[in-house]
Scaffold this motif. Structure first.
Motif, PDB file in Angstrom:
ATOM      1  N   GLU A   1      41.078  46.351  38.212  1.00 14.01           N
ATOM      2  CA  GLU A   1      41.816  45.607  39.227  1.00 14.01           C
ATOM      3  C   GLU A   1      40.828  44.908  40.150  1.00 14.01           C
ATOM      4  O   GLU A   1      39.908  45.531  40.662  1.00 14.01           O
ATOM      5  CB  GLU A   1      42.695  46.549  40.043  1.00 14.01           C
ATOM      6  CG  GLU A   1      43.485  45.861  41.132  1.00 14.01           C
ATOM      7  CD  GLU A   1      44.309  46.837  41.948  1.00 14.01           C
ATOM      8  OE1 GLU A   1      44.453  46.594  43.158  1.00 14.01           O
ATOM      9  OE2 GLU A   1      44.805  47.824  41.398  1.00 14.01           O
ATOM     10  N   ARG A   2      41.032  43.637  40.336  1.00 14.69           N
ATOM     11  CA  ARG A   2      40.202  42.895  41.283  1.00 14.69           C
ATOM     12  C   ARG A   2      40.915  42.896  42.624  1.00 14.69           C
ATOM     13  O   ARG A   2      42.022  42.375  42.770  1.00 14.69           O
ATOM     14  CB  ARG A   2      39.971  41.467  40.807  1.00 14.69           C
ATOM     15  CG  ARG A   2      39.117  40.688  41.785  1.00 14.69           C
ATOM     16  CD  ARG A   2      38.680  39.379  41.235  1.00 14.69           C
ATOM     17  NE  ARG A   2      38.055  38.581  42.289  1.00 14.69           N
ATOM     18  CZ  ARG A   2      37.779  37.310  42.189  1.00 14.69           C
ATOM     19  NH1 ARG A   2      38.046  36.665  41.078  1.00 14.69           N
ATOM     20  NH2 ARG A   2      37.218  36.654  43.183  1.00 14.69           N
ATOM     21  N   LYS A   3      40.281  43.510  43.603  1.00 17.45           N
ATOM     22  CA  LYS A   3      40.856  43.579  44.942  1.00 17.45           C
ATOM     23  C   LYS A   3      40.948  42.169  45.519  1.00 17.45           C
ATOM     24  O   LYS A   3      40.011  41.380  45.421  1.00 17.45           O
ATOM     25  CB  LYS A   3      39.995  44.448  45.853  1.00 17.45           C
ATOM     26  CG  LYS A   3      39.983  45.901  45.455  1.00 17.45           C
ATOM     27  CD  LYS A   3      41.270  46.557  45.844  1.00 17.45           C
ATOM     28  CE  LYS A   3      41.198  48.036  45.699  1.00 17.45           C
ATOM     29  NZ  LYS A   3      42.406  48.687  46.109  1.00 17.45           N
ATOM     30  N   LYS A   4      42.081  41.868  46.112  1.00 18.45           N
ATOM     31  CA  LYS A   4      42.282  40.554  46.722  1.00 18.45           C
ATOM     32  C   LYS A   4      41.371  40.414  47.927  1.00 18.45           C
ATOM     33  O   LYS A   4      41.295  41.304  48.767  1.00 18.45           O
ATOM     34  CB  LYS A   4      43.735  40.390  47.125  1.00 18.45           C
ATOM     35  CG  LYS A   4      44.130  38.967  47.381  1.00 18.45           C
ATOM     36  CD  LYS A   4      45.642  38.865  47.416  1.00 18.45           C
ATOM     37  CE  LYS A   4      46.057  37.440  47.580  1.00 18.45           C
ATOM     38  NZ  LYS A   4      46.244  36.761  46.324  1.00 18.45           N
ATOM     39  N   SER A   5      40.653  39.301  47.991  1.00 18.00           N
ATOM     40  CA  SER A   5      39.694  39.074  49.058  1.00 18.00           C
ATOM     41  C   SER A   5      39.552  37.583  49.309  1.00 18.00           C
ATOM     42  O   SER A   5      39.674  36.776  48.390  1.00 18.00           O
ATOM     43  CB  SER A   5      38.338  39.664  48.641  1.00 18.00           C
ATOM     44  OG  SER A   5      37.331  39.263  49.525  1.00 18.00           O
TER      45      SER A   5
ATOM     46  N   TYR B   1      38.003  49.351  40.004  1.00 12.30           N
ATOM     47  CA  TYR B   1      38.268  48.229  40.904  1.00 12.30           C
ATOM     48  C   TYR B   1      36.996  47.399  41.029  1.00 12.30           C
ATOM     49  O   TYR B   1      35.890  47.921  40.938  1.00 12.30           O
ATOM     50  CB  TYR B   1      38.667  48.741  42.290  1.00 12.30           C
ATOM     51  CG  TYR B   1      39.841  49.678  42.255  1.00 12.30           C
ATOM     52  CD1 TYR B   1      41.140  49.188  42.351  1.00 12.30           C
ATOM     53  CD2 TYR B   1      39.659  51.047  42.116  1.00 12.30           C
ATOM     54  CE1 TYR B   1      42.226  50.054  42.308  1.00 12.30           C
ATOM     55  CE2 TYR B   1      40.744  51.914  42.073  1.00 12.30           C
ATOM     56  CZ  TYR B   1      42.019  51.408  42.165  1.00 12.30           C
ATOM     57  OH  TYR B   1      43.087  52.259  42.118  1.00 12.30           O
TER      58      TYR B   1
ATOM     59  N   THR C   1      44.910  42.106  37.663  1.00 11.76           N
ATOM     60  CA  THR C   1      44.510  43.301  36.923  1.00 11.76           C
ATOM     61  C   THR C   1      44.433  42.964  35.445  1.00 11.76           C
ATOM     62  O   THR C   1      45.220  42.159  34.940  1.00 11.76           O
ATOM     63  CB  THR C   1      45.539  44.430  37.149  1.00 11.76           C
ATOM     64  OG1 THR C   1      45.611  44.710  38.553  1.00 11.76           O
ATOM     65  CG2 THR C   1      45.163  45.690  36.412  1.00 11.76           C
TER      66      THR C   1
ATOM     67  N   LYS D   1      35.390  44.067  43.541  1.00 12.00           N
ATOM     68  CA  LYS D   1      35.599  43.169  44.675  1.00 12.00           C
ATOM     69  C   LYS D   1      34.262  42.532  45.032  1.00 12.00           C
ATOM     70  O   LYS D   1      33.200  43.046  44.696  1.00 12.00           O
ATOM     71  CB  LYS D   1      36.176  43.897  45.879  1.00 12.00           C
ATOM     72  CG  LYS D   1      35.223  44.872  46.526  1.00 12.00           C
ATOM     73  CD  LYS D   1      35.824  45.460  47.783  1.00 12.00           C
ATOM     74  CE  LYS D   1      34.806  46.372  48.451  1.00 12.00           C
ATOM     75  NZ  LYS D   1      35.279  46.879  49.717  1.00 12.00           N
TER      76      LYS D   1
END
Length: 116
Positions: free
Chosen positions: A7-11, A90, A50, A92
């Motif tokens: 999962e790529r954390k939203k940033s 994850y 994701t 980021k």
């Protein structure tokens, strides 16, 4: 076979750039080398999204390259131990313009990637 869910954390940092996951593999199926390790591409990951990747039960390494044109120069990696359970990881970006806002990979316990 098991899965790693990445999962790529939203940033806001590097929000417009996709990252490119690679999985360590044998020489026969490798399409490039990252850090001297033969790898194959396993997708493209955009901000806040994701991806599920099938991985072997043996130990392997997941790489995340944050440059499509220069993946050999800008990547991080996470060593995944042998097992049969699915894994959730994850990724980021970190705010560091001097280093190109590099990405990190970490698991649910906060264990972080090994970086380049």
């Amino acid at each position: 076979m098991r899965k790693v869910i990445l999962e790529r954390k939203k940033s806001f940092v590097a929000c417009l750039c996709a990252v490119y996951p690679y999985l360590s593999c044998g020489e026969a199926e490798a399409q490039r080398r990252l850090g001297g390790v033969p790898v194959k591409p396993v997708g493209k990951l955009k901000n806040g999204k994701t991806i599920e990747i099938e991985i072997p039960d043996e130990a392997c390494t997941l790489f995340v390259a944050f440059s499509k044109n220069f993946p050999d120069s800008y990547f991080t990696h996470f060593c995944i131990g042998a097992g049969t359970d699915d894994i959730k990881l994850y990724t980021k970006s970190t705010f560091n313009p001097a280093l190109g806002n590099p990405f990190v990979i970490f698991d649910e316990n906060g264990n972080e990637s090994l970086g380049q």
